[in-house]
Design a protein around this motif. Structure first.
Motif, mmCIF file in Angstrom:
data_model
loop_
_atom_site.group_PDB
_atom_site.id
_atom_site.type_symbol
_atom_site.label_atom_id
_atom_site.label_comp_id
_atom_site.label_asym_id
_atom_site.label_seq_id
_atom_site.Cartn_x
_atom_site.Cartn_y
_atom_site.Cartn_z
ATOM 1 N N SER A 12 0.808 -1.230 0.000
ATOM 2 C CA SER A 12 0.000 0.000 0.000
ATOM 3 C C SER A 12 0.836 1.272 0.000
ATOM 4 N N THR A 13 2.111 1.175 0.441
ATOM 5 C CA THR A 13 2.934 2.386 0.524
ATOM 6 C C THR A 13 4.244 2.290 -0.248
ATOM 7 N N LEU A 37 13.199 6.537 1.451
ATOM 8 C CA LEU A 37 11.989 7.162 1.977
ATOM 9 C C LEU A 37 12.239 8.599 2.390
ATOM 10 N N SER A 73 10.690 11.633 0.081
ATOM 11 C CA SER A 73 9.732 12.479 0.803
ATOM 12 C C SER A 73 10.173 13.937 0.778
ATOM 13 N N LYS A 84 3.230 9.300 -4.714
ATOM 14 C CA LYS A 84 3.188 7.979 -4.090
ATOM 15 C C LYS A 84 3.247 6.842 -5.108
ATOM 16 N N LEU A 100 6.858 6.561 -6.375
ATOM 17 C CA LEU A 100 7.691 6.129 -5.253
ATOM 18 C C LEU A 100 7.522 4.631 -5.021
ATOM 19 N N ARG A 101 6.279 4.170 -4.994
ATOM 20 C CA ARG A 101 6.027 2.754 -4.721
ATOM 21 C C ARG A 101 6.606 1.863 -5.814
ATOM 22 N N PHE A 120 -4.171 1.002 -1.418
ATOM 23 C CA PHE A 120 -3.382 2.029 -2.098
ATOM 24 C C PHE A 120 -4.272 3.018 -2.843
ATOM 25 N N GLN A 173 -2.508 11.559 -0.630
ATOM 26 C CA GLN A 173 -1.106 11.939 -0.512
ATOM 27 C C GLN A 173 -0.781 12.383 0.914
ATOM 28 N N PHE A 232 -0.566 9.384 3.067
ATOM 29 C CA PHE A 232 0.667 8.695 2.693
ATOM 30 C C PHE A 232 1.860 9.299 3.430
ATOM 31 N N ARG A 233 1.908 10.643 3.516
ATOM 32 C CA ARG A 233 2.997 11.310 4.226
ATOM 33 C C ARG A 233 2.978 10.970 5.712
ATOM 34 N N THR A 292 4.322 7.601 6.156
ATOM 35 C CA THR A 292 5.767 7.674 5.931
ATOM 36 C C THR A 292 6.501 8.130 7.182
#
Length: 240
Positions: free
Chosen positions: A20-21, A146, A150, A156, A159-160, A210, A215, A218-219, A222
Protein backbone atom coordinates in the motif's frame (compact mmCIF):
# COMPACT_ATOMS: atom_id res chain seq x y z
CA UNK A 1 3.49 -24.30 15.30
CA UNK A 2 3.15 -21.18 17.48
CA UNK A 3 6.10 -19.57 15.68
CA UNK A 4 4.50 -20.30 12.32
CA UNK A 5 1.25 -18.61 13.39
CA UNK A 6 3.18 -15.53 14.49
CA UNK A 7 5.15 -15.65 11.23
CA UNK A 8 1.95 -15.64 9.15
CA UNK A 9 0.53 -12.66 11.08
CA UNK A 10 3.78 -10.68 10.84
CA UNK A 11 4.13 -11.30 7.10
CA UNK A 12 0.48 -10.42 6.44
CA UNK A 13 0.76 -7.03 8.17
CA UNK A 14 4.18 -6.21 6.74
CA UNK A 15 3.24 -7.12 3.15
CA UNK A 16 0.00 -5.14 3.40
CA UNK A 17 1.98 -2.08 4.43
CA UNK A 18 4.58 -2.63 1.69
CA UNK A 19 1.97 -3.07 -1.06
CA UNK A 20 0.00 0.00 0.00
CA UNK A 21 2.93 2.39 0.52
CA UNK A 22 6.02 0.91 -1.18
CA UNK A 23 7.80 0.66 2.18
CA UNK A 24 7.52 -1.26 5.38
CA UNK A 25 8.10 -4.97 4.87
CA UNK A 26 11.65 -5.14 6.23
CA UNK A 27 11.12 -2.17 8.55
CA UNK A 28 8.12 -3.74 10.27
CA UNK A 29 8.78 -7.41 9.62
CA UNK A 30 12.43 -7.75 10.64
CA UNK A 31 12.08 -6.54 14.29
CA UNK A 32 9.30 -9.04 14.96
CA UNK A 33 10.97 -11.88 13.05
CA UNK A 34 14.01 -11.35 15.27
CA UNK A 35 11.82 -12.15 18.27
CA UNK A 36 10.95 -15.66 17.04
CA UNK A 37 14.03 -16.55 14.96
CA UNK A 38 17.81 -16.31 15.31
CA UNK A 39 19.16 -13.11 13.73
CA UNK A 40 20.71 -14.78 10.68
CA UNK A 41 17.54 -16.76 9.92
CA UNK A 42 15.23 -13.77 10.48
CA UNK A 43 17.18 -11.52 8.10
CA UNK A 44 17.25 -14.20 5.38
CA UNK A 45 13.51 -14.84 5.72
CA UNK A 46 12.98 -11.10 5.30
CA UNK A 47 15.14 -11.01 2.16
CA UNK A 48 13.52 -14.08 0.57
CA UNK A 49 9.99 -12.81 1.16
CA UNK A 50 10.90 -9.27 0.08
CA UNK A 51 12.17 -10.71 -3.20
CA UNK A 52 8.93 -12.67 -3.67
CA UNK A 53 6.85 -9.58 -2.90
CA UNK A 54 8.76 -7.45 -5.40
CA UNK A 55 8.43 -10.15 -8.07
CA UNK A 56 4.67 -10.53 -7.53
CA UNK A 57 4.02 -6.78 -7.63
CA UNK A 58 6.40 -5.64 -10.36
CA UNK A 59 4.31 -7.32 -13.07
CA UNK A 60 1.30 -5.20 -12.08
CA UNK A 61 2.97 -1.83 -11.49
CA UNK A 62 6.12 -2.16 -13.61
CA UNK A 63 4.82 0.33 -16.17
CA UNK A 64 4.86 3.04 -13.46
CA UNK A 65 8.60 2.69 -12.79
CA UNK A 66 10.83 5.70 -13.50
CA UNK A 67 13.54 3.75 -15.36
CA UNK A 68 16.25 6.48 -15.48
CA UNK A 69 15.79 7.04 -11.73
CA UNK A 70 15.89 3.29 -11.11
CA UNK A 71 19.15 3.01 -13.06
CA UNK A 72 20.75 5.78 -10.98
CA UNK A 73 19.66 4.11 -7.72
CA UNK A 74 21.10 0.77 -8.83
CA UNK A 75 24.30 2.47 -9.99
CA UNK A 76 24.79 4.01 -6.56
CA UNK A 77 23.86 0.83 -4.70
CA UNK A 78 26.69 -1.26 -6.19
CA UNK A 79 29.41 0.53 -4.23
CA UNK A 80 27.13 0.70 -1.18
CA UNK A 81 26.53 -3.05 -1.17
CA UNK A 82 30.26 -3.79 -1.14
CA UNK A 83 30.97 -1.25 1.60
CA UNK A 84 28.00 -2.52 3.61
CA UNK A 85 29.35 -6.06 3.48
CA UNK A 86 32.72 -4.81 4.73
CA UNK A 87 30.96 -3.04 7.61
CA UNK A 88 28.95 -6.19 8.39
CA UNK A 89 32.09 -8.34 8.51
CA UNK A 90 34.57 -6.04 10.25
CA UNK A 91 32.86 -3.14 12.04
CA UNK A 92 30.62 -3.12 15.12
CA UNK A 93 27.16 -3.07 13.56
CA UNK A 94 25.64 -1.83 16.82
CA UNK A 95 27.42 1.50 16.48
CA UNK A 96 26.18 1.80 12.89
CA UNK A 97 22.60 1.11 14.01
CA UNK A 98 22.81 3.81 16.67
CA UNK A 99 24.25 6.38 14.25
CA UNK A 100 21.77 5.61 11.46
CA UNK A 101 18.83 5.48 13.86
CA UNK A 102 19.70 8.85 15.36
CA UNK A 103 20.17 10.40 11.91
CA UNK A 104 16.81 9.05 10.72
CA UNK A 105 15.01 10.51 13.75
CA UNK A 106 16.63 13.93 13.24
CA UNK A 107 15.87 14.02 9.51
CA UNK A 108 12.29 12.85 10.08
CA UNK A 109 11.69 15.75 12.45
CA UNK A 110 13.08 18.08 9.78
CA UNK A 111 10.73 16.54 7.21
CA UNK A 112 7.76 17.05 9.51
CA UNK A 113 8.87 20.69 9.76
CA UNK A 114 8.55 20.94 5.94
CA UNK A 115 12.18 20.33 4.97
CA UNK A 116 12.53 20.06 1.19
CA UNK A 117 15.49 19.66 -1.17
CA UNK A 118 15.99 19.76 -4.92
CA UNK A 119 16.28 16.41 -6.68
CA UNK A 120 19.44 15.88 -8.76
CA UNK A 121 21.01 12.89 -10.51
CA UNK A 122 23.95 12.86 -8.09
CA UNK A 123 21.60 12.83 -5.11
CA UNK A 124 19.66 9.94 -6.68
CA UNK A 125 22.92 7.97 -6.93
CA UNK A 126 23.93 8.89 -3.37
CA UNK A 127 20.61 7.76 -1.90
CA UNK A 128 20.94 4.46 -3.77
CA UNK A 129 24.46 4.04 -2.38
CA UNK A 130 23.38 4.63 1.22
CA UNK A 131 20.44 2.27 0.76
CA UNK A 132 22.73 -0.44 -0.62
CA UNK A 133 25.10 0.02 2.30
CA UNK A 134 22.30 -0.46 4.82
CA UNK A 135 20.99 -3.53 2.99
CA UNK A 136 24.14 -5.63 3.35
CA UNK A 137 25.13 -4.21 6.74
CA UNK A 138 21.83 -4.35 8.68
CA UNK A 139 19.22 -5.54 6.16
CA UNK A 140 17.09 -2.35 6.04
CA UNK A 141 17.31 -0.55 2.65
CA UNK A 142 14.19 1.60 2.84
CA UNK A 143 14.86 4.60 5.13
CA UNK A 144 17.37 6.48 2.89
CA UNK A 145 15.02 6.29 -0.10
CA UNK A 146 11.99 7.16 1.98
CA UNK A 147 13.70 10.21 3.46
CA UNK A 148 15.04 11.37 0.11
CA UNK A 149 11.86 10.92 -1.92
CA UNK A 150 9.73 12.48 0.80
CA UNK A 151 11.97 15.55 0.93
CA UNK A 152 11.82 16.04 -2.86
CA UNK A 153 8.05 15.53 -2.97
CA UNK A 154 7.90 12.34 -5.06
CA UNK A 155 4.36 11.14 -5.81
CA UNK A 156 3.19 7.98 -4.09
CA UNK A 157 2.65 5.93 -7.29
CA UNK A 158 6.13 6.63 -8.68
CA UNK A 159 7.69 6.13 -5.25
CA UNK A 160 6.03 2.75 -4.72
CA UNK A 161 6.78 1.32 -8.16
CA UNK A 162 10.38 2.55 -8.50
CA UNK A 163 11.44 1.47 -5.01
CA UNK A 164 9.89 -1.98 -5.50
CA UNK A 165 11.85 -2.43 -8.72
CA UNK A 166 14.98 -1.28 -6.90
CA UNK A 167 14.36 -3.74 -4.05
CA UNK A 168 14.15 -6.54 -6.60
CA UNK A 169 17.77 -5.86 -7.50
CA UNK A 170 19.24 -4.94 -4.14
CA UNK A 171 17.68 -7.82 -2.18
CA UNK A 172 18.70 -10.37 -4.82
CA UNK A 173 22.34 -9.26 -4.75
CA UNK A 174 22.36 -8.98 -0.95
CA UNK A 175 20.91 -12.48 -0.52
CA UNK A 176 23.58 -13.93 -2.81
CA UNK A 177 26.29 -12.12 -0.85
CA UNK A 178 24.87 -13.33 2.48
CA UNK A 179 24.67 -16.95 1.35
CA UNK A 180 28.16 -16.78 -0.17
CA UNK A 181 29.81 -15.41 2.97
CA UNK A 182 27.56 -16.69 5.79
CA UNK A 183 25.65 -19.64 4.37
CA UNK A 184 21.93 -20.32 4.80
CA UNK A 185 19.62 -22.63 6.74
CA UNK A 186 16.81 -25.05 5.94
CA UNK A 187 14.61 -23.25 8.49
CA UNK A 188 14.85 -19.96 6.58
CA UNK A 189 13.55 -21.52 3.35
CA UNK A 190 10.82 -23.67 4.95
CA UNK A 191 9.52 -20.70 6.98
CA UNK A 192 9.56 -18.49 3.88
CA UNK A 193 7.54 -21.09 1.96
CA UNK A 194 4.97 -21.31 4.77
CA UNK A 195 4.62 -17.50 4.77
CA UNK A 196 4.02 -17.11 1.00
CA UNK A 197 0.17 -17.46 1.17
CA UNK A 198 -0.10 -14.70 3.80
CA UNK A 199 2.30 -12.61 1.71
CA UNK A 200 -0.05 -12.89 -1.29
CA UNK A 201 -3.09 -11.96 0.81
CA UNK A 202 -1.24 -8.92 2.19
CA UNK A 203 -0.29 -7.83 -1.34
CA UNK A 204 -3.91 -8.01 -2.53
CA UNK A 205 -5.22 -6.08 0.46
CA UNK A 206 -2.42 -3.53 0.19
CA UNK A 207 -3.09 -2.82 -3.48
CA UNK A 208 -6.75 -2.26 -2.67
CA UNK A 209 -5.87 0.18 0.13
CA UNK A 210 -3.38 2.03 -2.10
CA UNK A 211 -6.24 3.40 -4.19
CA UNK A 212 -7.84 4.96 -1.12
CA UNK A 213 -4.76 6.47 0.54
CA UNK A 214 -4.46 10.22 -0.07
CA UNK A 215 -1.11 11.94 -0.51
CA UNK A 216 -1.51 13.52 2.94
CA UNK A 217 -2.28 10.17 4.58
CA UNK A 218 0.67 8.69 2.69
CA UNK A 219 3.00 11.31 4.23
CA UNK A 220 1.68 10.60 7.73
CA UNK A 221 2.28 6.87 7.25
CA UNK A 222 5.77 7.67 5.93
CA UNK A 223 6.67 9.73 9.00
CA UNK A 224 5.46 7.00 11.35
CA UNK A 225 7.46 4.34 9.49
CA UNK A 226 10.58 6.49 9.74
CA UNK A 227 10.09 7.24 13.44
CA UNK A 228 9.56 3.54 14.12
CA UNK A 229 12.67 2.62 12.13
CA UNK A 230 14.89 5.17 13.85
CA UNK A 231 13.71 4.11 17.28
CA UNK A 232 14.05 0.43 16.45
CA UNK A 233 17.60 0.78 15.14
CA UNK A 234 18.71 2.58 18.29
CA UNK A 235 16.94 0.11 20.59
CA UNK A 236 18.15 -2.98 18.69
CA UNK A 237 21.76 -1.77 18.99
CA UNK A 238 21.44 -2.67 22.69
CA UNK A 239 19.61 -5.97 22.11
CA UNK A 240 21.69 -7.65 19.39
Amino acid sequence: MENWILLVIIVLIASLLQASTGYGFSIVGTPFLLIIYPAHTAIQINMILSLCLSLFMIFKIGNEVDKPLLFRLIKGSIAGLVLGLFIYLYIDVRLLKMAVGGLILILTVLLICQLSIHQTKNRDILSGGISGLLTTSIGVPGPPLLLYFSSVGTGKALLRSTTLAYYLFVYFISLIMQISFGGTSKEAWISSLIAVPSLLVGILLGQFLFKWISQRAFRIITYNILLFTGGYLIASSFWF
